[in-house]
Each structure stands twice: as structure tokens, then as C-alpha cells.
Design an enzyme around this catalytic site. Structure first.
Site, mmCIF file in Angstrom:
data_model
loop_
_atom_site.group_PDB
_atom_site.id
_atom_site.type_symbol
_atom_site.label_atom_id
_atom_site.label_comp_id
_atom_site.label_asym_id
_atom_site.label_seq_id
_atom_site.Cartn_x
_atom_site.Cartn_y
_atom_site.Cartn_z
ATOM 1 C CE LYS A 114 -14.444 -4.253 -2.709
ATOM 2 N NZ LYS A 114 -13.599 -4.917 -1.478
ATOM 3 C CE LYS A 198 -10.193 -0.153 -7.274
ATOM 4 N NZ LYS A 198 -10.488 -0.546 -5.885
ATOM 5 C CE LYS A 201 -7.707 -7.443 -3.188
ATOM 6 N NZ LYS A 201 -6.610 -7.391 -2.121
HETATM 7 P P1 TYM Z 1 -7.260 -3.679 -0.583
HETATM 8 O O1 TYM Z 1 -6.993 -5.127 0.019
HETATM 9 O O2 TYM Z 1 -8.450 -3.581 -1.775
HETATM 10 O O3 TYM Z 1 -5.876 -3.059 -1.540
HETATM 11 C C1 TYM Z 1 -4.919 -2.896 -0.499
HETATM 12 C C2 TYM Z 1 -4.282 -1.735 -0.799
HETATM 13 O O4 TYM Z 1 -3.918 -1.576 -2.357
HETATM 14 C C3 TYM Z 1 -4.440 -0.239 -2.723
HETATM 15 N N1 TYM Z 1 -4.715 -0.315 -4.098
HETATM 16 C C4 TYM Z 1 -4.541 0.362 -5.184
HETATM 17 N N2 TYM Z 1 -3.583 1.472 -5.236
HETATM 18 C C5 TYM Z 1 -3.523 2.137 -6.726
HETATM 19 N N3 TYM Z 1 -3.991 1.675 -7.501
HETATM 20 C C6 TYM Z 1 -4.692 0.547 -7.694
HETATM 21 N N4 TYM Z 1 -5.332 -0.010 -8.691
HETATM 22 C C7 TYM Z 1 -5.142 -0.293 -6.154
HETATM 23 N N5 TYM Z 1 -5.748 -1.244 -5.904
HETATM 24 C C8 TYM Z 1 -5.894 -1.429 -4.601
HETATM 25 C C9 TYM Z 1 -5.617 0.180 -1.686
HETATM 26 O O5 TYM Z 1 -5.881 1.669 -1.915
HETATM 27 C C10 TYM Z 1 -5.096 -0.328 -0.549
HETATM 28 O O6 TYM Z 1 -4.350 0.584 0.166
HETATM 29 N N6 TYM Z 1 -10.208 -1.724 2.870
HETATM 30 C C11 TYM Z 1 -8.819 -2.029 2.436
HETATM 31 C C12 TYM Z 1 -8.088 -3.045 3.400
HETATM 32 C C13 TYM Z 1 -8.182 -2.363 5.053
HETATM 33 C C14 TYM Z 1 -7.359 -1.424 5.501
HETATM 34 C C15 TYM Z 1 -7.658 -1.193 6.939
HETATM 35 C C16 TYM Z 1 -6.586 -0.413 4.836
HETATM 36 C C17 TYM Z 1 -8.871 -2.815 5.890
HETATM 37 N N7 TYM Z 1 -8.605 -2.043 7.115
HETATM 38 C C18 TYM Z 1 -7.233 -0.096 7.468
HETATM 39 C C19 TYM Z 1 -6.073 0.657 5.640
HETATM 40 C C20 TYM Z 1 -6.231 0.779 7.059
HETATM 41 C C21 TYM Z 1 -9.065 -2.853 1.231
HETATM 42 O O7 TYM Z 1 -10.004 -3.115 0.744
HETATM 43 O O8 TYM Z 1 -7.659 -2.939 0.585
#
Ligand code: TYM
Length: 335
Positions: A114, A198, A201
Site C-alpha cells: 500500500k 488479488k 479495491k
Molecule cells: P479489507 O477491508 O481489505 O477486506 C475485507 C475482507 O475481504 C477479504 N478480501 C478478499 N478475500 C478473497 N479474495 C480477495 N480478492 C479479497 N480481497 C479482500 C479480506 O481478506 C478481508 O477478510 N485489515 C482488514 C480489516 C480488519 C480486520 C480486523 C479483519 C480490520 N480489523 C480484525 C479481521 C479482524 C482489511 O483490510 O480488510
């Protein structure tokens, strides 16, 4: 016996979730409500690491929450809330930041990816400490399992390390060590235009990403234009056919048909027929979610009320953990 606890979060950093978020995460969250004590949150404190405007943050937080409910999370059966409504997240994050090595934080690959986008030195310190805030999110709730996509694995390992360090250093069994809950088949949905990357967004082009709240016509066009591979067979082969394999995984997950059955069904069929079916499966899944999300967004007061209910349940758990953690670390009681 108490149910195991599950917790996860999603960032409100765009105007819609995408198919990767849905298949890799949110869709797993729904059935876990039945078997686990479930906490799901919109992580707005994480979202400010990339400096949205106030209006964007406000709108996207509500859109994210509406999508969670629209995907099937039930405020009666799980605690669905907004991270900043539980002040303890920021407090515990600070305590954990002070226990994390610079080198340890610097090894987080998501930060590297990022921050590369912003140019060296311009990424915020918040982006650097982001995984430690995530660790606080997880540890506050004494979480047993964290349902996420593969990209979050490293953050959960860091969370375990920090929990163990805290427990060892402060001599108390303050935190539960969490485990990732990752469904292999959908752990990494890839970009339609670059099927080795991947779906994301922050880095996918609009053509490479399928948004949950998108119009059916646009969804169909994007799937039909998805990059496929040379040859014409519809078979799973990560190495030589990453595009077709990604579409097979998507269709399999959305229809509950095994990849082997799909391969058999499409023997002799062209990519066009196959993609049309993928597009229809995506549209069929997203249309009712979009409709429900729109209804929820039309009544902001009710949506905010649902989130307040979730926050109250979350706060009770978070406060109890924080009391233990403050005391263990040596902070004086306030009364
Ligand atoms: P975020 O908002 O980027 O994504 C949310 C969830 O979607 C999953 N994901 C995917 N899974 C499969 N294929 C993909 N292409 C793909 N893109 C995204 C992510 O793995 C995620 O599960 N850091 C986390 C948010 C967070 C969090 C937490 C998660 C903050 N605190 C505590 C678990 C527990 C994040 O950026 O997710």
C-alpha cells in the site's frame, strides 16, 4: 458450553464491497452467526489511514454497514458495529504499538504494497501501524477465530505474537490467541484483468473488479471481457490458466457446484457460454443484496439504530478486556 467467538472487520474505503470481499469474507460470516458468538465491524479507524474526506467516510461507513446487513448478518444473532463507536480499540492499539518492534511492523507485506502506491515517505504513520490496530480489534474480544481472506494471514500471526508477548510479559492470561479461519477455495479471488493479482479495491482497475452494488449490465460486460487464457478448454489450472481458474472458482462458490462438475459440464463449450453463466451467477447473487442495501440506506435513522445496538454489545466485552489489560500493564485504577 459457551460458543467459540468469531470476529472480523471490513474497511469502508470504497462505495461498494467487491466480489473478493464477499466470497473471501462476508459470505463466511453469515453461517458463523449460527454456531459462534459473532462480532463483525466496519473498521472506520482503519479507513482514515488513507485520508478520505469527512463526507466520504460518513457515507462509506453507512454503505458498508448496510451491505453487511443486506448480505445476511442479523443484528439479533451477531453484534454488527462500527469500530470507532467502541473507544477501547484506539486505546488498546496504543498499548500494543508500544510493544511492537519497528522491524516487526516493517515486515508487514500489506503495508509495503500500500505504501508503494503513495511513494516512499508519504504514506501515513497510521498505515504503518494499521496491523497493530487490527490486533487490538481482535484481542479486545477474546476472539477464537477470524474469518478472512488469505491477505490477512500475516496480520493474524502478528496478533498472536503480540498476545503471547503481552501474556508473558505481564504475567496474566489477558488475551486469547486467535486463529485464522480461511476457506481455501475462495481465499484469493483474483482481478478479472490480471488474474494473477488479488482483486483489490486499492489496486485493481475498474474493469478488473466486480462490485456488489454495481448495475447488472456493467457486471455482465466486465465478466464477458475478463481475461481468459490461450486454448479453449475450461479446466482449473492455476499455472497455465489463471483466468479460467478464477472464473471456475467464482462460479463454483456462487452455485455450490464442485469445480470437477463444472469442468465436466463445460467440455466442448466455448469461453463465451461459460462466461455468460458466470455473469448470471454474479448478477443473481448481487441483485437482492443491492436491493436490500438500498432499502436500508433509505432509512439512515434505523440503520444507525441497528449499529448502536451492536456497539452496546461490543462495548460490554471490550470494556471488560480493557480493564484486565490496563491493570495487568500497571495503569492505576481510576476509582
Ligand atoms: P479489507 O477491508 O481489505 O477486506 C475485507 C475482507 O475481504 C477479504 N478480501 C478478499 N478475500 C478473497 N479474495 C480477495 N480478492 C479479497 N480481497 C479482500 C479480506 O481478506 C478481508 O477478510 N485489515 C482488514 C480489516 C480488519 C480486520 C480486523 C479483519 C480490520 N480489523 C480484525 C479481521 C479482524 C482489511 O483490510 O480488510
Amino acid at each position: 458450553m459457551a460458543r467459540p467467538r468469531v470476529l472480523s472487520g471490513i474497511q469502508p474505503t470504497s462505495d461498494s464491497f467487491h466480489l473478493g470481499n464477499y466470497l473471501g469474507a462476508v459470505r463466511q460470516w453469515v453461517p458463523l452467526q449460527e454456531t459462534h458468538d459473532a462480532f463483525y465491524m466496519v473498521v472506520d479507524l482503519h479507513a482514515i489511514t488513507v485520508t478520505p474526506t469527512a463526507a466520504e467516510l460518513r457515507a462509506r461507513t453507512r454503505v458498508a454497514a448496510a451491505q453487511l446487513f443486506a448480505c445476511g448478518l442479523d443484528p439479533e444473532r451477531s453484534s454488527v458495529f462500527v469500530q470507532s463507536h467502541v473507544r477501547e480499540h484506539a486505546e488498546l492499539a496504543w498499548m500494543l504499538i508500544c510493544m511492537t518492534g519497528m522491524g516487526e511492523a516493517g515486515r508487514m507485506t500489506q503495508f509495503k504494497d500500500k505504501s508503494a502506491k503513495y511513494g516512499e515517505g508519504s504514506a501515513s504513520v497510521g498505515l504503518f501501524t494499521y496491523p497493530i490496530l487490527q490486533a487490538a480489534d481482535i484481542l479486545l474480544y477474546q476472539t477464537d477465530q477470524v474469518p478472512v481472506g488469505a491477505d490477512q494471514k500475516q496480520h493474524i500471526e502478528l496478533t498472536r505474537d503480540l498476545a503471547q508477548r503481552f501474556n508473558t510479559r505481564y504475567g496474566a492470561k489477558t488475551f486469547t490467541l486467535p486463529n485464522p479461519y480461511i476457506v481455501k477455495e475462495v481465499e484469493k479471488i483474483t482481478d478479472l484483468q490480471d488474474p494473477t493479482a488479488k482483486m483489490s479495491k486499492s489496486s485493481s482497475s475498474p474493469q478488473g473488479i466486480l462490485d456488489v452494488l454495481e448495475e447488472p449490465g456493467t457486471l455482465r460486460k466486465k465478466v464477458m471481457r475478463a481475461v481468459t487464457d490461450t486454448g479453449s478448454e475450461i479446466v482449473a489450472d492455476d499455472e497455465n490458466k489463471p483466468g479460467v481458474t478464477n472464473l471456475l472458482r467464482i462460479l463454483s462458490a456462487l452455485t455450490g457446484t464442485t469445480i470437477a462438475d463444472l469442468e465436466a459440464r463445460y467440455v466442448g463449450a466455448g469461453y463465451g457460454t461459460f462466461k455468460k453463466d458466470v455473469a448470471e451467477a454474479v448478477i443473481e447473487t448481487f441483485a437482492p443484496i443491492r436491493e436490500r442495501a438500498e432499502k436500508l440506506l433509505a432509512n439512515e435513522a434505523e440503520l444507525d439504530r441497528m449499529l448502536a445496538v451492536g456497539a452496546a454489545k461490543a462495548r460490554a466485552v471490550a470494556q471488560e478486556t480493557m480493564e484486565k489489560a490496563r491493570d495487568a500493564m500497571g495503569f492505576l485504577p481510576t476509582h
